[in-house]
Each structure stands twice: as C-alpha cells, then as structure tokens.
Enzyme design. Structure first.
Site, PDB file in Angstrom:
ATOM      1  N   MET A   1     -11.339   5.396  17.965  1.00  8.94           N
ATOM      2  CA  MET A   1     -10.099   5.084  18.691  1.00  8.94           C
ATOM      3  C   MET A   1     -10.345   4.114  19.833  1.00  8.94           C
ATOM      4  O   MET A   1      -9.520   3.236  20.103  1.00  8.94           O
ATOM      5  CB  MET A   1      -9.465   6.368  19.218  1.00  8.94           C
ATOM      6  CG  MET A   1      -8.769   7.143  18.131  1.00  8.94           C
ATOM      7  SD  MET A   1      -7.885   8.521  18.768  1.00  8.94           S
ATOM      8  CE  MET A   1      -6.371   7.759  19.225  1.00  8.94           C
TER       9      MET A   1
ATOM     10  N   GLY B   1     -18.804   4.786  25.108  1.00  5.02           N
ATOM     11  CA  GLY B   1     -18.840   5.533  23.847  1.00  5.02           C
ATOM     12  C   GLY B   1     -18.438   4.629  22.701  1.00  5.02           C
ATOM     13  O   GLY B   1     -17.880   3.548  22.918  1.00  5.02           O
TER      14      GLY B   1
ATOM     15  N   CYS C   1       0.833  -1.212   0.000  1.00  3.68           N
ATOM     16  CA  CYS C   1       0.000   0.000   0.000  1.00  3.68           C
ATOM     17  C   CYS C   1       0.867   1.263   0.000  1.00  3.68           C
ATOM     18  O   CYS C   1       0.382   2.342  -0.313  1.00  3.68           O
ATOM     19  CB  CYS C   1      -0.961  -0.013   1.182  1.00  3.68           C
ATOM     20  SG  CYS C   1      -0.166  -0.384   2.723  1.00  3.68           S
ATOM     21  N   ASN C   2       2.148   1.123   0.344  1.00  5.21           N
ATOM     22  CA  ASN C   2       3.005   2.308   0.409  1.00  5.21           C
ATOM     23  C   ASN C   2       3.992   2.434  -0.748  1.00  5.21           C
ATOM     24  O   ASN C   2       4.689   3.451  -0.856  1.00  5.21           O
ATOM     25  CB  ASN C   2       3.798   2.308   1.719  1.00  5.21           C
ATOM     26  CG  ASN C   2       2.929   2.689   2.887  1.00  5.21           C
ATOM     27  OD1 ASN C   2       1.974   3.449   2.722  1.00  5.21           O
ATOM     28  ND2 ASN C   2       3.221   2.148   4.048  1.00  5.21           N
ATOM     29  N   ARG C   3       4.132   1.410  -1.549  1.00  3.91           N
ATOM     30  CA  ARG C   3       5.104   1.489  -2.645  1.00  3.91           C
ATOM     31  C   ARG C   3       4.736   0.532  -3.786  1.00  3.91           C
ATOM     32  O   ARG C   3       4.043  -0.467  -3.582  1.00  3.91           O
ATOM     33  CB  ARG C   3       6.521   1.204  -2.150  1.00  3.91           C
ATOM     34  CG  ARG C   3       6.764  -0.196  -1.635  1.00  3.91           C
ATOM     35  CD  ARG C   3       8.145  -0.328  -1.065  1.00  3.91           C
ATOM     36  NE  ARG C   3       8.282   0.494   0.141  1.00  3.91           N
ATOM     37  CZ  ARG C   3       9.058   1.565   0.228  1.00  3.91           C
ATOM     38  NH1 ARG C   3       9.788   1.949  -0.799  1.00  3.91           N
ATOM     39  NH2 ARG C   3       9.129   2.241   1.342  1.00  3.91           N
TER      40      ARG C   3
END
Lengths: 422, 284
Positions: free
Chosen positions: A202, A198, A64-66
């Site tokens: 995160m 909640g 996904c990055n390169r």
C-alpha cells in the site's frame, strides 16, 4: 420522464437490439479470465457472428470486468447458444450468462459506458474501453448504421453523465485519498519530499500515486537496505537505513509508514527539532500503527491512519453512488432521444412513399391540365410541379411526424441540465 | 439614483453570498449556482463602481478624505481584489466570507445613510486646497491598499483556520476539500500582510512629511492617524511572529484573525458608540 419514455417504447424493436454476456456480477475472475483467453481477438468474434447470420451487426466489449456482445438483428437464441458453447455451460438456466433485449439492452450499454455498472462506480477507464471496442468492430466491418448510432448515443450519454454529475469526482481508493489530502496541504507536489518507511504494497501504491502527481524527491527506508534500494530505484529516489529515519525526517514533507514493527517509529520526541512552520503529512499504513497518535496534536502535522483514509474512501464511494441516481435521469433522457431516432427511422419508408405519390399526382395534373402544351411550356412546368409537390410533401411529413409524436428538433442536451458541472 | 445603485449593488452581493453558501453546502466547485453567483457578483461590482464614480465626482467630496466615501472605496478595493484573485481564490468558501466583508464595509459607509455627509477637511477653511491630488495619491492610495490587505488577510486567515481544523479532524468529505490548499492560503496571507505593511509604512512616512511641511503636529488624536499607526503596529507584529518567531501557519492565522478582527471591530465600535457613521469626523 422515465415512466413516460418507458411506456411509449415498450414495443419490441425492429431490428432487435440484444446484449449477451457475462460480467463481474455473474462470473468470477477465473471464469472471465478463461473466456478472455478463449477469445483473444473479440472483433473477430463479432465478425464471425455476422458472417454466420446470427446478427446483422455486432460488437464485443471485452474488459477485465465484463465480456459482452452487442448485436443488432438476428435471433437472441443463436448468440446465446454460441456463448454457452464458449462457456461450456450448454443449457444451464442459472448460469452466469445474461441477455437483455431492445430498450433494456440500450439502457445497459448507456449504463456501462457511463460507468454506472462498473465494479467501482464512476471509474474513468470504461468509456475508453467501450470506444475501443466500437473502433475495433468498425475496423473489422461488423458495425452498420444501427450499431453506429447506438454507440454514438452511448458516448454522448456517458459524456453528459461525467459533465453533469459527480459520479466520477470523489476518489474511492486509499492511495487516491492520500494524494488528494496531500494536494490540500501542499501547494505544489513537485517540490515535496516523500519518505517511505517500509516496503508494504500500500505504501508503494501511495508513493506511486504521489509520483504520478509530481513528487520527485523520494527517500525509502527499510529494515533491509537491499529492498529499500530496490524501491528507491523504482521511484528514482535514494535508499536510507531504518536507523537514519530520524536524521532525514527534517527533509521530508510527507512520510508514509508501512512497516511491521512493535512500537511507533515516530513519536513526539522525533519531531522536537522540526520547524513548526513546515507542514508534515504523515500517512500511517502500518499495523500496528507506525506513528504515535499524539503526533496529530502537533502544530502543522496532519496524521492519517489506514482507518481514516479508508473512512474517507468509503464516504466518497457513498457520494458517487448518490450521484448515480442523477445519472440515471440522464440515461432516461438518452433513451427518449434514442426512441425518437428509432421512430423517425421507422417512418422513413412511408414518408418517402408519400413524397413520391404527391410528386406523381402533381406531374399527372400538370399533364392533364396543360395537355399537349406541356412540351411547349418546356422545363418550367415540370419544375413548378416538382416545387409544389416538394412543399406539399414536406408539410404532410411534418404533420405526420407531429401526429406520431416525433419531434423534428431534438434538444442536444437535457432541458434539466443546461450548464455543465465540470 | 446613486443611492439606488448602491443598494442594488449590496443586494446583489448578498445574493452572491447566499448562492456561494448553497454551493458550499453542495460541496462542489462548479455548476449553475456558481455561475449565477459569479454573475451576481459581477453585476454588484459594476453597480458598486458606478456608485463610487458618482460619489467621487461630487464636488462636495474630497477624494479619500471623507470617511464615508473612504469605506465605500475600501469595500470596492476588497471586491476588486477578490475579482483579481479569482484564479487562486475561486472557491465558494472564500467567497462566502469575502463578499459579506464587502457588504459590511459598503454598508458602513455613511454615504448610504447620510447623503449630506461632508469631509472633515471641507469644513476646515483652506484645508481642501492644501490637500491636492498628489497627496491623495501618495498618502490615500497606500492607506487604502493597507486596509484592503488587512481585510483580505482576515478573510484568508479565517478560511485557513476552518480548513486546517477540518484536515486535522480527519474529515475528508466535508470542508477539507472545499477550499484552496493550506499552503496557498498561508502564502497568500503572508503576501497580503507584507503588501499591507509596506503600504502602511509609506502612509505613515508620507503623512509625517506632509505634516512637517505644513508645520502641523505629526501626531494628532484623529482616527485616521491613530488607526494608521495601529495598522502599522499590527502588521509589524504579524510579520515578526511569522518571520522571526517562526510561528506555525495556524498560529499566524489565529494572530491575524485576532488583531485584524479587533482592529475592524474597534473602528466599527467607535462609529457606533459615537452615534455617527462618518469616522473622519470623529476625534478620539
């Protein structure tokens, strides 16, 4: 060592080793996504490059990055043009495409495999992705002996970096830090109860991390019971109404707050009935804060808010980057070893020729001295000539290798790192 | 030769401590330094054992009755316990406190300073014969266990307080991740105090029974008797705070540090104040 190595190997490689590609540094995520969509099966692209004669060997690393092509032999220009066509940016000088050659290309692969060139330095997935790319290229038939050695040496270097440096040892995400802190407080996370207040993203991520580390008793409280039930189902827990938080608080060991509410949902009074010999880890991910700050002063209560967790994650990131400089030393050493291998490979035809010539001289001398009686002596004379020629050739080969600076015995690990860290 | 063995052992313990501190400063649990520290500790323990064996086979000494040898034995017990607890306590921060405790006990053993030290009971005519191996086992060994437990509990509590303070202060990268987790330390502290309490109760009972059987007074102002009763009271106090009053782990650790620290400080102070180093010879 790095300078010495670089000075000795500044000549171009034959065959050339070339890395051509784009990464998160040069192309945004949309561009990388588009490229990945155009090339759904990277191994076929590698094979196509070989079949078209643009490279002798090739492999494609697509994450996904390169998106990079590692090729051996051929002209860099051909692959560049091929890539530019893919990117639809033909002739662009300041485009996202980069091309590295020879030692720079090998160094780049070492750095990528060791996760030094990753978006998050030290992330663990990249080595597996590079191995996968190599495996797929092998299966496609686009990998030869050269690329095989380059990849294998990259894996060795990456393993050394992981074993001998702390590049991947400090968690750099907020949720990971929360889990590490929980592990420092509780002896066994499998016996720990988690209350999520909640339905923030995160909080969900932190809960997911805790679950992956063994937490199995999850309670979810939310304004809307449906959302609470949905989350609880995901973690195999139970849903609780927001008004019941005080009631179930006694059962919880970890409370994750991630709710948008005007006032703190937990205050000193909320913990009045709680035993002080039972630790409570409060993770406040809400804004405004969900837990009153004075709770931190209570016995056995450990309160961390978003800033605290992000601060630790940032410090850990700095530690990883500091460790990366140690890793560069290991990469330098890997390059020295790669150069030795190349030198040996380059010298091989000459050495074979030398051996053949010595053997021919020996055989000729045997015939000259023994004359017609060679046949009478039988195979013994021939064997004697062969043995002498082999020994002499070996001595000469060693002498030649030493003269060229090729060490016959390469150390398996860098001399400055004899004992692994992990 | 025995003296050289003991001094070398102490030197190796000091080296191991220094290496553990270096490792702690580097915030790592692995690496060459830790291996070297482990090697130094193992070497020290071997020499320590050799020293102890040489002292115990000396016919002039009576097992567990010579105060100097007793301290040598306590230091050995602490070192062995650490070696046994490596799986749970294999952290530089624990070792950095525990090994100096070994050195302190070993160094305070008067054997190292007075090669001629003698047992109190040896000087008393006929006492040696009444002692016997059985009493040593029933009385001396549990006493040793209780003192070793107390020393270990002190170290574990100190480490707990340091780590807990760091976690409370929300400093993630410093010491907070350098040691075992808080619950493990707390459980260990509780177990050590419980073991120590059972052992010292046995010591008090067996000592009393022995005194009665020998028609001697049950209580004398001897340091061994006073320190035995004091240990029983201190351990009972810690257990009461934890199990009945439900104090928090931090409060229990503080209490443990306070009482065990005072106990050992008092023993050392008495030794120093009296100008002697053989505590069995001291009468309060």
């Amino acid at each position: 060592m790095s300078n010495a190595a670089t000075a000795r190997v500044s000549q171009p490689y034959d065959p050339a080793v070339i890395v051509t590609g784009v990464s998160f540094r040069t192309l945004d995520v949309a561009g990388r996504e588009a490229l990945a969509r155009k090339v759904p099966e990277p191994e076929k692209l590698a094979l196509r490059l070989v079949e078209q004669g643009l490279a002798r060997e090739a492999a494609v690393i697509s994450t996904c990055n390169r998106f990079e092509v590692l090729s051996v032999g051929g002209e860099g220009g051909g692959i560049r043009a091929f890539f530019e066509a893919l990117l639809e940016q033909r002739g662009a000088h300041n485009g996202p495409l980069y091309q590295l050659q020879d030692q720079k290309a090998v160094r780049h692969l070492y750095r990528v495999s060791s996760s030094l060139d990753s978006m998050v330095v030290g992330e663990a997935q990249i080595l597996g992705q590079v191995k996968d790319a190599y495996q797929r290229a092998v299966e496609a038939g686009s990998v030869g002996s050269h690329l095989h050695h380059i990849f294998q040496s990259a894996f060795t270097v990456a393993k050394r970096v992981r074993a001998h440096t702390e590049v991947s040892q400090h968690g750099v995400s907020v949720s990971y830090v929360a889990v590490r802190l929980a592990q420092q407080i509780f002896s066994d996370l499998s016996g720990v109860s988690v209350l999520i207040v909640g339905g923030g993203e995160m909080a969900e991520l932190a809960a997911l991390h805790l679950c992956s580390h063994g937490c199995s008793r999850i309670m979810v409280a939310n304004r809307t019971v449906e959302r609470a039930a949905q989350l609880a189902e995901r973690f195999g827990g139970v849903a609780v109404a927001l008004g019941d938080v005080a009631r179930v608080l006694d059962q919880a060991d970890i409370v994750i707050g991630s709710i948008s509410i005007g006032r703190p949902i937990l205050s000193r009074a909320s913990l009045q009935g709680r035993r002080s010999d039972k630790p409570l880890f409060l993770i406040d991910l809400g804004m405004p804060r969900n837990f009153a700050p004075e709770l931190a002063e209570r016995e056995s209560v450990y309160l961390y808010n978003l800033d605290d967790l992000a601060g630790i994650a940032a410090e850990n990131r700095a530690l990883r980057e500091a460790a990366a400089s140690e890793a560069e030393l290991i990469i330098d050493y890997g390059l020295v070893q790669f150069e030795r291998w190349r030198a040996k490979l380059a010298a091989q035809p000459e050495l074979l020729d030398l051996r053949a010539r010595v053997q021919a001289i020996c055989s000729a001398e045997v015939v000259r001295i023994l004359g017609n009686s060679v046949e009478a002596q039988g195979k013994g004379a021939e064997q004697l000539a062969h043995a002498i020629s082999q020994k002499v050739a070996h001595e000469l080969s060693s002498l030649l290798e030493r003269h060229r600076g090729i060490s016959p015995d390469e150390e398996s690990s860098p001399p400055f790192l004899l004992v692994p860290k992990g | 030769m025995t003296h050289l063995c003991a001094v070398t052992s102490m030197a190796l313990y000091v080296v191991a401590t220094a290496l553990m501190l270096v490792q702690l400063w580097r915030q790592s649990r692995a690496g060459r330094t830790l291996r070297l520290a482990g090697g130094a500790f193992a070497g020290a323990l071997v020499l320590h054992t050799a020293t102890l064996a040489a002292v115990l086979i000396d016919p002039r000494n009576v097992l567990l009755e010579n105060g100097a040898d007793y301290f040598l034995l306590v230091s050995w017990g602490v070192a062995c316990s650490f070696a046994l607890l490596q799986r749970r306590l294999n952290y530089p921060i624990v070792a950095a406190f525990l090994i100096p405790a070994v050195v302190l006990f070993m160094g305070s053993s008067s054997y190292l300073l007075h090669a001629e030290s003698r047992s109190l009971l040896v000087t008393e005519a006929g006492a040696q014969g009444q002692q016997g191996i059985l009493l040593s086992l029933l009385h001396g060994v549990p006493a040793l266990v209780s003192v070793v437990s107390l020393a270990l509990a002190l170290v574990v509590s100190v480490v707990f307080l340091i780590l807990e303070r760091d976690l409370k202060a929300r400093r993630g990268t410093s010491l907070a991740f350098a040691g075992p987790n808080l619950q493990v330390l707390d459980i260990l502290n509780r177990q050590l105090v419980q073991i120590g309490f059972v052992a010292i109760s046995f010591v008090v009972l067996s000592g009393s029974l022995w005194a009665v059987s020998q028609q001697k007074p049950v209580f004398t102002a001897d340091t061994s008797v006073v320190s035995g009763l004091a240990t029983w009271l201190l351990l009972a106090g810690i257990l009461h705070a934890r199990l009945v009053l439900k104090w928090s782990p931090r409060q229990v650790s503080r209490l443990t540090v306070l009482v065990t620290g005072s106990f050992f400080a008092a023993i050392f102070a008495v030794m120093v104040a009296a100008g002697r180093l053989t505590h069995a010879e001291l009468l309060l």
